[in-house]
Each structure stands twice: as C-alpha cells, then as structure tokens.
Motif scaffolding. Structure first.
Motif, mmCIF file in Angstrom:
data_model
loop_
_atom_site.group_PDB
_atom_site.id
_atom_site.type_symbol
_atom_site.label_atom_id
_atom_site.label_comp_id
_atom_site.label_asym_id
_atom_site.label_seq_id
_atom_site.Cartn_x
_atom_site.Cartn_y
_atom_site.Cartn_z
ATOM 1 N N ARG A 185 -21.149 -18.569 -2.821
ATOM 2 C CA ARG A 185 -21.490 -18.130 -1.471
ATOM 3 C C ARG A 185 -20.447 -18.604 -0.468
ATOM 4 O O ARG A 185 -20.114 -17.890 0.494
ATOM 5 N N ARG A 186 -19.896 -19.810 -0.679
ATOM 6 C CA ARG A 186 -18.807 -20.281 0.192
ATOM 7 C C ARG A 186 -17.585 -19.377 0.047
ATOM 8 O O ARG A 186 -16.894 -19.090 1.035
ATOM 9 N N ALA A 187 -17.308 -18.933 -1.174
ATOM 10 C CA ALA A 187 -16.173 -18.038 -1.404
ATOM 11 C C ALA A 187 -16.376 -16.704 -0.693
ATOM 12 O O ALA A 187 -15.436 -16.138 -0.122
ATOM 13 N N LEU A 188 -17.618 -16.197 -0.716
ATOM 14 C CA LEU A 188 -17.918 -14.960 0.012
ATOM 15 C C LEU A 188 -17.723 -15.149 1.507
ATOM 16 O O LEU A 188 -17.134 -14.299 2.190
ATOM 17 N N ALA A 189 -18.243 -16.266 2.033
ATOM 18 C CA ALA A 189 -18.094 -16.541 3.455
ATOM 19 C C ALA A 189 -16.621 -16.633 3.835
ATOM 20 O O ALA A 189 -16.211 -16.159 4.905
ATOM 21 N N ASP A 190 -15.807 -17.217 2.968
ATOM 22 C CA ASP A 190 -14.379 -17.332 3.238
ATOM 23 C C ASP A 190 -13.718 -15.953 3.268
ATOM 24 O O ASP A 190 -12.859 -15.684 4.118
ATOM 25 N N GLU A 191 -14.127 -15.066 2.361
ATOM 26 C CA GLU A 191 -13.562 -13.715 2.367
ATOM 27 C C GLU A 191 -13.961 -12.962 3.635
ATOM 28 O O GLU A 191 -13.137 -12.256 4.240
ATOM 29 N N VAL A 192 -15.216 -13.111 4.047
ATOM 30 C CA VAL A 192 -15.659 -12.483 5.297
ATOM 31 C C VAL A 192 -14.846 -13.023 6.463
ATOM 32 O O VAL A 192 -14.394 -12.278 7.339
ATOM 33 N N ARG A 193 -14.633 -14.333 6.494
ATOM 34 C CA ARG A 193 -13.864 -14.964 7.573
ATOM 35 C C ARG A 193 -12.464 -14.356 7.670
ATOM 36 O O ARG A 193 -11.976 -14.055 8.762
ATOM 37 N N ARG A 194 -11.827 -14.158 6.525
ATOM 38 C CA ARG A 194 -10.461 -13.635 6.520
ATOM 39 C C ARG A 194 -10.382 -12.178 6.948
ATOM 40 O O ARG A 194 -9.344 -11.729 7.434
ATOM 41 N N ARG A 195 -11.490 -11.439 6.785
ATOM 42 C CA ARG A 195 -11.434 -9.996 7.019
ATOM 43 C C ARG A 195 -12.277 -9.538 8.200
ATOM 44 O O ARG A 195 -12.462 -8.341 8.415
ATOM 45 N N CYS A 196 -12.753 -10.481 8.985
ATOM 46 C CA CYS A 196 -13.696 -10.168 10.062
ATOM 47 C C CYS A 196 -12.983 -10.003 11.404
ATOM 48 O O CYS A 196 -12.319 -10.927 11.887
ATOM 49 N N ALA A 197 -13.151 -8.841 12.018
ATOM 50 C CA ALA A 197 -12.528 -8.562 13.309
ATOM 51 C C ALA A 197 -13.286 -9.179 14.475
ATOM 52 O O ALA A 197 -12.799 -9.171 15.605
ATOM 53 N N THR A 198 -14.469 -9.726 14.220
ATOM 54 C CA THR A 198 -15.272 -10.310 15.299
ATOM 55 C C THR A 198 -14.689 -11.636 15.775
ATOM 56 O O THR A 198 -14.832 -11.983 16.956
ATOM 57 N N ILE A 199 -14.039 -12.367 14.878
ATOM 58 C CA ILE A 199 -13.464 -13.660 15.254
ATOM 59 C C ILE A 199 -12.403 -13.458 16.332
ATOM 60 O O ILE A 199 -11.510 -12.623 16.201
ATOM 61 N N GLU A 211 -30.740 -13.823 24.519
ATOM 62 C CA GLU A 211 -29.463 -13.123 24.498
ATOM 63 C C GLU A 211 -28.433 -14.004 25.188
ATOM 64 O O GLU A 211 -28.738 -14.646 26.197
ATOM 65 N N PHE A 212 -27.223 -14.052 24.647
ATOM 66 C CA PHE A 212 -26.181 -14.850 25.286
ATOM 67 C C PHE A 212 -24.815 -14.246 24.969
ATOM 68 O O PHE A 212 -24.668 -13.413 24.069
ATOM 69 N N THR A 213 -23.815 -14.642 25.732
ATOM 70 C CA THR A 213 -22.442 -14.192 25.514
ATOM 71 C C THR A 213 -21.552 -15.389 25.234
ATOM 72 O O THR A 213 -21.890 -16.534 25.545
ATOM 73 N N GLY A 214 -20.405 -15.120 24.661
ATOM 74 C CA GLY A 214 -19.446 -16.163 24.349
ATOM 75 C C GLY A 214 -18.302 -15.588 23.559
ATOM 76 O O GLY A 214 -18.153 -14.363 23.432
ATOM 77 N N VAL A 215 -17.494 -16.462 23.002
ATOM 78 C CA VAL A 215 -16.353 -16.053 22.176
ATOM 79 C C VAL A 215 -16.642 -16.432 20.726
ATOM 80 O O VAL A 215 -16.975 -17.591 20.435
ATOM 81 N N ALA A 216 -16.549 -15.465 19.826
ATOM 82 C CA ALA A 216 -16.740 -15.729 18.397
ATOM 83 C C ALA A 216 -15.505 -16.458 17.888
ATOM 84 O O ALA A 216 -14.410 -15.885 17.857
ATOM 85 N N SER A 217 -15.678 -17.717 17.508
ATOM 86 C CA SER A 217 -14.523 -18.544 17.164
ATOM 87 C C SER A 217 -14.327 -18.740 15.671
ATOM 88 O O SER A 217 -13.234 -19.097 15.232
#
Length: 247
Positions: A185-199, A211-217
């Motif tokens: 599951r950590r490996a999956l999360a790492d792949e999502v991190r590398r390919r996620c445009a939200t960051i 509801e809140f706003t902020g910067v996805a870090s």
C-alpha cells in the motif's frame, strides 16, 4: 500478478454497473466480477451526483475486489484502477493522463475519467470494494463542460473499448496484490504521489461536515492528501477536491 480470474458480465444497458456488482458482492460473489455496459440509466459519481454518458460512447465498467485492507484504504483501491486506466490509455491511445486526487484522470486539465469506490462491510470489517470507472472514449459531440475524451486529444490513436478494458484489467491484476500488505500500500501511495497533478495546486476540499481551502502539498504513505490550510496542515482521507485557479 493477482492469482484470481476476471468474470466479465456485459450489458447493452444497465442502471449502474456499480450497483449491479455491489448487489452481487452482498450475495457473496467471488472477487473478480466485472460488469461493463454500453449505457447506464442511473450512473453516478461522487456524492451521488448523476453521471450521464451517450449510449455506446464510453467505457463504463465496475470491478469487485476483496483486498485484505482497512476502510481507510479505500482510496488506494480507487488508485489501483485509476493507475491501470492511465497506463492503458498511454499504451493503446498514446494519451498520458495524470491523476487528480482522489478519483479522476485529467488530460491538459480536462477530465477524461472518473473512478468511484463503494464498500461492502460486515460490521466494521471490510468485505469487498466495488470500483467503477467511466472513461470518456468517443463522445459524438462536445464533451460536458470541463471534460475531454480520447478521440478529442491531439495525437491520440483510435482505440477499441474492449481492448481498453482488457488492458485495464491486466494492469489492475498486476497491482492488486499490493493492497493486501502495508508495504504494498505504501508503494501504491508512492506511485500516486509521483503521478498526481493535485500536488502543488490550490484546492477546495469538501467533506461531510466542513469545507476548507489550501494548497495540496503532498500525499502521505497511507495515500492521504496533505493540504496546508490557514488553520494548519490537514490530512484528507476522503472528500471532494476541486483544483482552484491561482490567486
């Protein structure tokens, strides 16, 4: 590779592929059931939003998974399907989508696909997860506002929906064992991190009670979205996330 086998049920029309698979999951059907339809009369997305697609235009499918994980890991079940779909689009259509946390595929900022996970519980124990995907392949006219489809992407190759589904299932099967172990599951999360445009994006997060706003870090090792808001750092395990224009 996952040791199970896919059992594919095909429909010309169905209310919802997710609903069909959920009902069979509650009856004890084994992992690997897939429903695919040319048209849904009651398709839905996150927060029970109605989701409509022209008959025959797009890939509409749901798969039943029975991983050994917790309810807090449902977003990683969605990620398995989203990552597989992104890879299949790159392989067959020469289109390389990015992930928008938690459940969309984007091309040039427009929505190509949405993924929806729904769980079946026995008390507090997770018994199964149905993951549905609606992937825009060939809308006959303009796509709904904010969306796109494979045939509208410049440089894309024609793709058969059946071949696209086969490719997605093969790639889901490859990642499926990762859901059963913490390291996986950590490996999956790492792949999502590398390919996620939200960051790096300024976002609005809508949850049941706030509801809140902020910067996805970042995305943490559990796959949660890390958002730096005015009230401090927040971990988001489930919620509706909208990318906002820069101030």
């Amino acid at each position: 590779m996952w040791a199970g086998a896919w059992v594919v049920r095909r429909f010309t029309e169905v209310g919802s592929t997710n609903t069909y698979v959920l009902e069979r999951a509650r009856q004890g059907v084994a992992e690997g059931l897939v429903a695919v339809a040319e048209h849904q009369t009651a398709g839905r997305g996150r927060l029970d939003r109605r989701w409509e697609s022209p008959p025959g235009a797009n890939l509409l499918a749901s798969v039943l998974l029975r991983p050994r994980c917790e309810a807090d890991d449902l977003h990683l079940c969605s990620a398995v399907v989203a990552l597989a779909a992104a890879d299949a689009c790159a392989e067959l259509a020469a289109v390389e989508p990015v992930l928008k946390w938690p459940n969309d595929l984007l091309v040039n900022g427009s929505k190509l696909a949405g993924v929806l996970a729904e769980a079946e519980f026995d008390g507090s124990r997770l018994r199964g997860v149905v993951v549905g995907i609606g992937l825009n392949v060939a809308w006959p006219g303009p796509v709904e506002a904010g969306g796109t489809c494979l045939v509208h992407v410049e440089g894309s190759k024609p793709v058969d929906k059946g071949a696209l589904l086969d490719s997605i299932l093969e790639k889901v099967a490859r990642r499926r064992p990762l859901l059963d172990e913490q390291a996986g599951r950590r490996a999956l999360a790492d792949e999502v991190r590398r390919r996620c445009a939200t960051i790096g994006q300024r976002v609005r997060v809508t949850m049941p009670a706030e509801e809140f706003t902020g910067v996805a870090s970042d995305i943490d090792d559990a796959g949660h979205l890390v958002v730096d808001s005015e009230s401090g750092r927040r971990l988001v395990g489930a919620g509706d996330v909208v990318h906002l224009r820069p101030e």
